[in-house]
Design a protein around this motif. Structure first.
Motif, PDB file in Angstrom:
ATOM      1  N   GLN A  66       0.817  -1.215   0.000  1.00 55.23           N
ATOM      2  CA  GLN A  66       0.000   0.000   0.000  1.00 55.23           C
ATOM      3  C   GLN A  66       0.848   1.261   0.000  1.00 55.23           C
ATOM      4  OE1 GLN A  66      -2.012   1.310   3.471  1.00 55.23           O
ATOM      5  NE2 GLN A  66      -3.874   1.932   2.392  1.00 55.23           N
ATOM      6  N   ARG A  67       2.066   1.195   0.495  1.00 55.52           N
ATOM      7  CA  ARG A  67       2.894   2.396   0.565  1.00 55.52           C
ATOM      8  C   ARG A  67       3.217   2.957  -0.816  1.00 55.52           C
ATOM      9  NH1 ARG A  67       6.879   1.747   5.817  1.00 55.52           N
ATOM     10  NH2 ARG A  67       7.390   3.926   5.374  1.00 55.52           N
ATOM     11  N   PHE A  68       3.087   2.140  -1.855  1.00 60.31           N
ATOM     12  CA  PHE A  68       3.274   2.657  -3.209  1.00 60.31           C
ATOM     13  C   PHE A  68       2.088   3.522  -3.649  1.00 60.31           C
ATOM     14  CE2 PHE A  68       6.175  -0.895  -3.076  1.00 60.31           C
ATOM     15  CZ  PHE A  68       7.284  -0.399  -3.743  1.00 60.31           C
ATOM     16  N   ASP A  69       0.981   3.442  -2.900  1.00 56.99           N
ATOM     17  CA  ASP A  69      -0.219   4.225  -3.229  1.00 56.99           C
ATOM     18  C   ASP A  69      -1.044   4.357  -1.954  1.00 56.99           C
ATOM     19  OD1 ASP A  69      -2.306   5.521  -4.431  1.00 56.99           O
ATOM     20  OD2 ASP A  69      -2.702   3.983  -5.920  1.00 56.99           O
ATOM     21  N   PRO A  70      -0.610   5.216  -1.017  1.00 59.15           N
ATOM     22  CA  PRO A  70      -1.219   5.241   0.317  1.00 59.15           C
ATOM     23  C   PRO A  70      -2.706   5.562   0.341  1.00 59.15           C
ATOM     24  CG  PRO A  70       0.881   6.413   0.296  1.00 59.15           C
ATOM     25  CD  PRO A  70       0.536   6.124  -1.130  1.00 59.15           C
ATOM     26  N   ILE A  71      -3.211   6.215  -0.698  1.00 59.04           N
ATOM     27  CA  ILE A  71      -4.634   6.580  -0.709  1.00 59.04           C
ATOM     28  C   ILE A  71      -5.512   5.365  -0.957  1.00 59.04           C
ATOM     29  CG2 ILE A  71      -6.371   8.008  -1.879  1.00 59.04           C
ATOM     30  CD1 ILE A  71      -4.176   9.993  -2.521  1.00 59.04           C
ATOM     31  N   SER A  72      -4.976   4.369  -1.632  1.00 57.12           N
ATOM     32  CA  SER A  72      -5.773   3.218  -2.024  1.00 57.12           C
ATOM     33  C   SER A  72      -5.900   2.220  -0.883  1.00 57.12           C
ATOM     34  CB  SER A  72      -5.142   2.530  -3.238  1.00 57.12           C
ATOM     35  OG  SER A  72      -5.881   1.380  -3.580  1.00 57.12           O
ATOM     36  N   ASP A  73      -7.096   1.592  -0.783  1.00 62.88           N
ATOM     37  CA  ASP A  73      -7.288   0.564   0.229  1.00 62.88           C
ATOM     38  C   ASP A  73      -8.119  -0.604  -0.300  1.00 62.88           C
ATOM     39  OD1 ASP A  73      -6.753  -0.359   2.883  1.00 62.88           O
ATOM     40  OD2 ASP A  73      -8.840   0.067   3.400  1.00 62.88           O
ATOM     41  N   SER A  74      -8.297  -0.693  -1.614  1.00 60.74           N
ATOM     42  CA  SER A  74      -9.110  -1.750  -2.210  1.00 60.74           C
ATOM     43  C   SER A  74      -8.217  -2.721  -2.960  1.00 60.74           C
ATOM     44  CB  SER A  74     -10.135  -1.153  -3.182  1.00 60.74           C
ATOM     45  OG  SER A  74     -10.773  -2.163  -3.946  1.00 60.74           O
ATOM     46  N   TYR A  75      -8.467  -4.016  -2.786  1.00 62.28           N
ATOM     47  CA  TYR A  75      -7.746  -5.013  -3.568  1.00 62.28           C
ATOM     48  C   TYR A  75      -7.901  -4.704  -5.046  1.00 62.28           C
ATOM     49  CZ  TYR A  75      -6.561  -9.503  -5.709  1.00 62.28           C
ATOM     50  OH  TYR A  75      -6.015 -10.469  -6.496  1.00 62.28           O
ATOM     51  N   GLY A  76      -6.853  -5.006  -5.820  1.00 61.98           N
ATOM     52  CA  GLY A  76      -6.787  -4.590  -7.216  1.00 61.98           C
ATOM     53  C   GLY A  76      -7.941  -5.019  -8.089  1.00 61.98           C
ATOM     54  N   HIS A  77      -8.574  -6.156  -7.758  1.00 63.64           N
ATOM     55  CA  HIS A  77      -9.719  -6.627  -8.532  1.00 63.64           C
ATOM     56  C   HIS A  77     -11.042  -6.334  -7.849  1.00 63.64           C
ATOM     57  CE1 HIS A  77      -7.895  -8.788 -11.941  1.00 63.64           C
ATOM     58  NE2 HIS A  77      -6.880  -8.971 -11.123  1.00 63.64           N
ATOM     59  N   GLY A  78     -11.008  -5.613  -6.728  1.00 65.36           N
ATOM     60  CA  GLY A  78     -12.248  -5.281  -6.048  1.00 65.36           C
ATOM     61  C   GLY A  78     -13.061  -6.522  -5.747  1.00 65.36           C
ATOM     62  N   LYS A  79     -14.336  -6.480  -6.075  1.00 62.32           N
ATOM     63  CA  LYS A  79     -15.230  -7.603  -5.825  1.00 62.32           C
ATOM     64  C   LYS A  79     -15.496  -8.440  -7.073  1.00 62.32           C
ATOM     65  CE  LYS A  79     -17.630  -5.322  -2.000  1.00 62.32           C
ATOM     66  NZ  LYS A  79     -18.937  -4.872  -1.456  1.00 62.32           N
ATOM     67  N   THR A  80     -14.767  -8.166  -8.153  1.00 60.18           N
ATOM     68  CA  THR A  80     -15.031  -8.905  -9.390  1.00 60.18           C
ATOM     69  C   THR A  80     -14.736 -10.393  -9.230  1.00 60.18           C
ATOM     70  OG1 THR A  80     -12.796  -8.446 -10.210  1.00 60.18           O
ATOM     71  CG2 THR A  80     -14.538  -6.925 -10.849  1.00 60.18           C
ATOM     72  N   PRO A  96      -8.480 -14.280   5.561  1.00 56.71           N
ATOM     73  CA  PRO A  96      -9.651 -13.735   6.260  1.00 56.71           C
ATOM     74  C   PRO A  96      -9.374 -12.471   7.058  1.00 56.71           C
ATOM     75  CG  PRO A  96      -9.541 -16.134   6.534  1.00 56.71           C
ATOM     76  CD  PRO A  96      -8.246 -15.706   5.889  1.00 56.71           C
ATOM     77  N   HIS A  97      -8.226 -12.407   7.720  1.00 59.50           N
ATOM     78  CA  HIS A  97      -7.938 -11.258   8.575  1.00 59.50           C
ATOM     79  C   HIS A  97      -7.198 -10.145   7.847  1.00 59.50           C
ATOM     80  CE1 HIS A  97      -3.719 -12.634   9.011  1.00 59.50           C
ATOM     81  NE2 HIS A  97      -4.243 -13.833   8.984  1.00 59.50           N
ATOM     82  N   GLN A  98      -6.876 -10.330   6.566  1.00 60.92           N
ATOM     83  CA  GLN A  98      -6.228  -9.292   5.763  1.00 60.92           C
ATOM     84  C   GLN A  98      -6.764  -9.417   4.340  1.00 60.92           C
ATOM     85  OE1 GLN A  98      -3.663  -7.163   7.452  1.00 60.92           O
ATOM     86  NE2 GLN A  98      -4.661  -5.988   5.854  1.00 60.92           N
ATOM     87  N   PRO A  99      -7.972  -8.913   4.074  1.00 60.03           N
ATOM     88  CA  PRO A  99      -8.671  -9.209   2.813  1.00 60.03           C
ATOM     89  C   PRO A  99      -8.010  -8.640   1.566  1.00 60.03           C
ATOM     90  CG  PRO A  99      -9.875  -7.586   4.127  1.00 60.03           C
ATOM     91  CD  PRO A  99      -8.800  -8.128   5.002  1.00 60.03           C
ATOM     92  N   GLN A 100      -7.018  -7.763   1.723  1.00 68.63           N
ATOM     93  CA  GLN A 100      -6.288  -7.270   0.548  1.00 68.63           C
ATOM     94  C   GLN A 100      -5.242  -8.271   0.073  1.00 68.63           C
ATOM     95  OE1 GLN A 100      -6.372  -5.788   3.539  1.00 68.63           O
ATOM     96  NE2 GLN A 100      -7.356  -3.783   3.362  1.00 68.63           N
TER      97      GLN A 100
END
Length: 375
Positions: A66-80, A96-100
């Motif tokens: 995430q430090r490469f893009d601190p604003i982002s908090d969504s896994y790259g594929h989202g819910k697709t 389960p405890h780290q969904p990204q």
């Protein structure tokens, strides 16, 4: 000891010009100063290997990515990934405890990071390629499964960086990648390698006319591309799809919002060096928007154009097949390299990896972007 950065060892027969190994770094407790070295190294070398990270927590892996893009908090594929028809659906499980952070690999896993008694399936080219290697040759020969960038390519922007951690790695045999495209190209690789090629080399080897075409063109991706392509089949080199009219029509896709369809530059600029890279996901591309405002929307023609631009750069001497060891943490510049899963495993060959990337907060830098830190 200070952080050390060394070029990845490359055979004399290889033309690979990227990759570095970073040593003497505590990823679990990464300081801002240390991260600045990792950041600069990633964008100058595009693939970074940090050894001996077996004990790295999913939380630390996520925080580094995430430090490469601190604003982002969504896994790259989202819910697709929830779409059962997606070609990505069978290949990943979520921590389960780290969904990204996703779990990928091969074989039965009794217990790992809160998941119990689950089976991982390594993507096999038979699932995705129309013409497969015969069963008798399957464990000796293999294919590039699918050359790609990590990206949802609908609604969400391509992640800036991806991290891969090798938790368990089967070793002891090698395979030969066959291109099977009438070139005779083959590449000897370690079992279960991840293969990388440089988008910068891909751009540099184009003719001046093709460079101008690439710099001034934009690529439109299909909506819900991994569902859209789910019935279609790949070329034998893994670099894009065959055009057989098997893509799903819009009426059979999940609901489409035109504002979420991605149209991105064909060429992306490195934010540190200013180099230009051809960055196109060849399997998901649907249209090409030209400089004069016209659009190439014949899918077969679009694919031929993209394949002709990209194919020279996946020739064997330009491919870096990483030889995984347990504890390897590999970061790669998802805005500057393409990569592919490779290999065919026996069921008893257990491979366990963790993957993390975050949907970018902004679109990739286009070729005209100004890079202050260019070098």
């Amino acid at each position: 000891m200070p952080i050390a950065v060394e070029r990845i060892a490359i055979p004399a027969t290889s033309s690979v010009d990227f990759g570095a190994v970073v040593s003497n770094i505590d990823v679990e407790h990464l300081t801002d100063e240390d991260f600045s070295v990792v950041y600069d190294t990633l964008y100058r070398h595009n693939v970074v290997v940090i050894k001996n990270q077996t004990g790295l927590s999913p939380k630390a892996q996520y925080e580094l990515t995430q430090r490469f893009d601190p604003i982002s908090d969504s896994y790259g594929h989202g819910k697709t990934l929830d779409a059962k028809r997606s070609v990505l659906h069978p290949d990943l499980k979520t921590v389960p405890h780290q969904p990204q952070v996703q779990i990928i690999g091969n074989g039965f896993i009794p217990s790992y990071e809160g998941l119990e008694n689950f089976k991982l399936v390594h993507p096999h080219h038979k699932k995705f390629h129309r013409d497969a290697i015969p069963d008798a040759d399957d464990l000796d020969f293999t294919r590039f499964f699918r050359w790609h960038i990590d990206a949802a390519l609908y609604d969400l922007m391509p992640p800036r960086a991806t991290s891969l951690l090798a938790v368990s790695v089967p070793r002891g045999r090698r395979q030969t990648v066959r291109y099977d495209d009438n070139t005779g190209d083959e590449l000897d690789v370690p079992l279960g390698t991840t293969a990388f090629v440089s988008g910068y080399s891909m751009y540099d080897m184009l003719s001046e006319a093709d460079k101008e075409f690439a710099r001034t063109s934009r690529v439109e991706y299909a909506p819900h591309p991994y569902v859209w392509m789910s019935q279609a089949k790949s070329r034998t080199d893994g670099l894009g799809m065959l055009s057989e009219g098997l893509e799903l029509p819009d009426s059979e896709l999940p609901p489409i919002e035109d504002s979420k369809i991605l149209i991105l530059p064909m060429v992306w600029k490195n934010p540190v060096t200013g180099r230009l890279a051809v960055q196109v996901h060849p399997s998901a591309v649907r249209k090409i928007h030209l400089a004069d405002g016209s659009v190439i929307d014949n899918l077969e023609r679009v694919r031929e154009i993209v394949h002709n631009i990209q194919r020279p750069a996946i020739a064997p001497r330009f491919v870096y097949p990483h030889d995984w060891e347990e504890g390897d943490l590999v970061l790669f510049n998802n805005h500057g390299v393409l990569h592919s899963v490779v290999g065919a495993f026996r069921e008893d060959e257990v491979r366990l990896f963790r993957q993390c990337n975050m949907a970018a907060s902004e679109a990739p830098l286009g070729p005209e972007a100004v890079v202050v830190a260019a070098a």
